[in-house]
Design a protein around this motif. Structure first.
Motif, PDB file in Angstrom:
ATOM      1  N   LEU A   1       5.242  14.318  -0.313  1.00  0.00           N
ATOM      2  CA  LEU A   1       4.898  13.073   0.601  1.00  0.00           C
ATOM      3  C   LEU A   1       5.391  13.351   2.029  1.00  0.00           C
ATOM      4  O   LEU A   1       4.745  12.883   3.009  1.00  0.00           O
TER       5      LEU A   1
ATOM      6  N   GLN B   1       2.934  15.510   3.610  1.00  0.00           N
ATOM      7  CA  GLN B   1       1.752  14.950   3.732  1.00  0.00           C
ATOM      8  C   GLN B   1       1.639  13.980   5.159  1.00  0.00           C
ATOM      9  O   GLN B   1       0.799  14.052   6.154  1.00  0.00           O
ATOM     10  N   LYS B   2       2.823  13.383   5.332  1.00  0.00           N
ATOM     11  CA  LYS B   2       3.206  12.603   6.435  1.00  0.00           C
ATOM     12  C   LYS B   2       3.753  13.272   7.737  1.00  0.00           C
ATOM     13  O   LYS B   2       4.122  12.557   8.566  1.00  0.00           O
TER      14      LYS B   2
ATOM     15  N   VAL C   1      11.212   9.860   4.083  1.00  0.00           N
ATOM     16  CA  VAL C   1      10.456   9.199   2.923  1.00  0.00           C
ATOM     17  C   VAL C   1      11.392   8.357   1.968  1.00  0.00           C
ATOM     18  O   VAL C   1      11.115   7.408   1.603  1.00  0.00           O
TER      19      VAL C   1
ATOM     20  N   TRP D   1      11.159   4.318   1.573  1.00  0.00           N
ATOM     21  CA  TRP D   1      10.714   3.856   0.178  1.00  0.00           C
ATOM     22  C   TRP D   1      11.548   2.368   0.117  1.00  0.00           C
ATOM     23  O   TRP D   1      11.077   1.435  -0.443  1.00  0.00           O
TER      24      TRP D   1
ATOM     25  N   LEU E   1       5.223   3.528   3.654  1.00  0.00           N
ATOM     26  CA  LEU E   1       4.638   3.875   2.593  1.00  0.00           C
ATOM     27  C   LEU E   1       3.509   2.978   1.831  1.00  0.00           C
ATOM     28  O   LEU E   1       3.708   1.685   2.177  1.00  0.00           O
ATOM     29  N   THR E   2       2.532   3.361   1.434  1.00  0.00           N
ATOM     30  CA  THR E   2       1.496   2.569   0.667  1.00  0.00           C
ATOM     31  C   THR E   2       2.010   2.021  -0.452  1.00  0.00           C
ATOM     32  O   THR E   2       3.326   2.402  -0.982  1.00  0.00           O
TER      33      THR E   2
ATOM     34  N   GLU F   1       0.697   2.425  -3.454  1.00  0.00           N
ATOM     35  CA  GLU F   1       0.676   3.496  -4.367  1.00  0.00           C
ATOM     36  C   GLU F   1       1.610   4.356  -4.327  1.00  0.00           C
ATOM     37  O   GLU F   1       2.374   5.200  -5.113  1.00  0.00           O
ATOM     38  N   GLU F   2       2.045   5.006  -2.982  1.00  0.00           N
ATOM     39  CA  GLU F   2       3.265   5.830  -2.897  1.00  0.00           C
ATOM     40  C   GLU F   2       4.569   5.345  -3.272  1.00  0.00           C
ATOM     41  O   GLU F   2       5.546   6.080  -3.799  1.00  0.00           O
ATOM     42  N   TRP F   3       4.700   3.972  -2.924  1.00  0.00           N
ATOM     43  CA  TRP F   3       5.871   3.406  -3.570  1.00  0.00           C
ATOM     44  C   TRP F   3       6.465   3.484  -4.954  1.00  0.00           C
ATOM     45  O   TRP F   3       7.214   3.732  -5.654  1.00  0.00           O
TER      46      TRP F   3
ATOM     47  N   SER G   1       4.691   5.285  -7.055  1.00  0.00           N
ATOM     48  CA  SER G   1       4.759   6.699  -7.465  1.00  0.00           C
ATOM     49  C   SER G   1       6.190   7.226  -7.480  1.00  0.00           C
ATOM     50  O   SER G   1       6.782   7.880  -8.462  1.00  0.00           O
TER      51      SER G   1
END
Length: 325
Positions: A261, A264-265, A272, A276, A307-308, A310-312, A314
């Motif tokens: 992540l 990606q960001k 990250v 979260w 974070l989205t 979905e990311e949260w 995951s």
């Protein structure tokens, strides 16, 4: 969705991150402060302020008082910095009184008032913005705490108050005797210590009986607009580069996901992990404990990402090492 956290809603010009100052002052030894300790403190403070971190967290016991002492020397040499800061400190833990004496907690009026005088003397300031009571004292008398708070307020030594590691019932009991609101609760919350989330997820389920987090604490803070602060938010580097030899597979998988992540960001693993926590609607304010300028900057990057859902999820599901119930 971006919104003000509780302290900002109360008018404090605070950042989303707090610099925890326990690592200043040369560590947990009783040696005198050195020029190197002072240099390191200057560098940590500068790194934080330059990165947009404006709140600093202390406690009277950190490095046996030397953390506040060296921070006070920084302010004495550069008094203009005080106007850029929100200062928070804590009291209530007492070390052993001589050989064989008990280490204990002390929320007596006398100890609270004396502790604040010591804090102000070491920090070389006339007042602090927020005073937190450290871990709950079993012998706490709410009326006596209220007397201490009232005396400190009237003397202009403390502006506001909070607690650390208290559950909702303890906070309500203490609040019942106070004329001013408790505005902070500092708790251990992180991607490796998930009981604060699991306590809600596992309501009415058998695994919930094994969760060690007082039900309703987070909800109480949200209802009363109390700032939730997270100590230990980086899990001592568990997901941001620490050697993972011997760690469970889910820890290694979480560290790999954090790194993915971050790439990606185009940010840091520290960002990250902190983002979260900050994604939670309680408006959690992580207290980072590093004094390394490089790592302070790496953490500060969390204030630039979100974070989205979905990311949260995951990260949460991977870190707990099992699917959602």
């Amino acid at each position: 969705m971006s919104r003000k956290i509780p302290l900002q809603q109360r008018g404090f010009a605070v950042s989303r991150l707090v610099l925890g100052c326990m690592g200043l002052g040369g560590g947990w030894k009783r040696d005198p402060l050195t020029a190197e300790d002072l240099r390191a403190a200057h560098e940590a403070v500068d790194a934080a302020l330059n990165a947009g971190i404006t709140m600093f967290d202390h406690a009277d016991i950190y490095a046996y008082g030397k953390a506040e002492q060296v921070f006070g020397q920084v302010l004495a040499e550069r008094p203009e910095l005080k106007e850029k800061m929100v200062l928070q400190s804590k009291c209530g833990i007492r070390f052993e009184d001589g050989p064989g004496g008990p280490g204990r907690y002390d929320f007596s009026k006398e100890h609270i008032v004396q502790s604040v005088d010591g804090i102000l003397g070491r920090l070389k300031v006339d007042a602090i913005d927020i005073l937190l009571l450290h871990p709950p004292d079993p012998l706490m008398e709410p009326e006596e705490v209220a007397e201490a708070f009232d005396q400190l307020l009237r003397a202009g030594k403390v502006k506001t108050f909070g607690v650390s590691n208290m559950n909702s019932a303890q906070m309500r009991m203490l609040q019942s005797s106070l004329d001013v609101p408790l505005i902070v609760n500092q708790l251990e919350l992180s991607l490796s210590k998930l009981d604060w989330i699991d306590a809600g997820v596992l309501v009415n389920q058998k695994p919930g009986a094994e969760v060690n987090f007082a039900q309703g604490t987070l909800e109480h803070c949200r209802l009363e607009n109390i700032q939730v602060q997270s100590w230990g938010p980086l899990s001592k580097g568990l997901f941001t580069g620490r050697d993972l030899t011997g760690q469970p597979d889910h820890v290694k998988q979480t560290a790999a996901l954090v790194q993915k992540l971050a790439e990606q960001k185009e940010t840091t693993p520290e960002a990250v992990v902190l983002a979260w926590l900050m994604r939670h609607p309680a408006g959690i304010q992580p207290v980072i404990g590093t004094t390394s300028p490089e790592r302070i900057r790496a953490c500060a990057a969390a204030m630039d990402i979100t974070l989205t859902r979905e990311e949260w999820y995951s990260l949460y599901v991977t870190s707990r090492g099992k699917k959602m119930p």
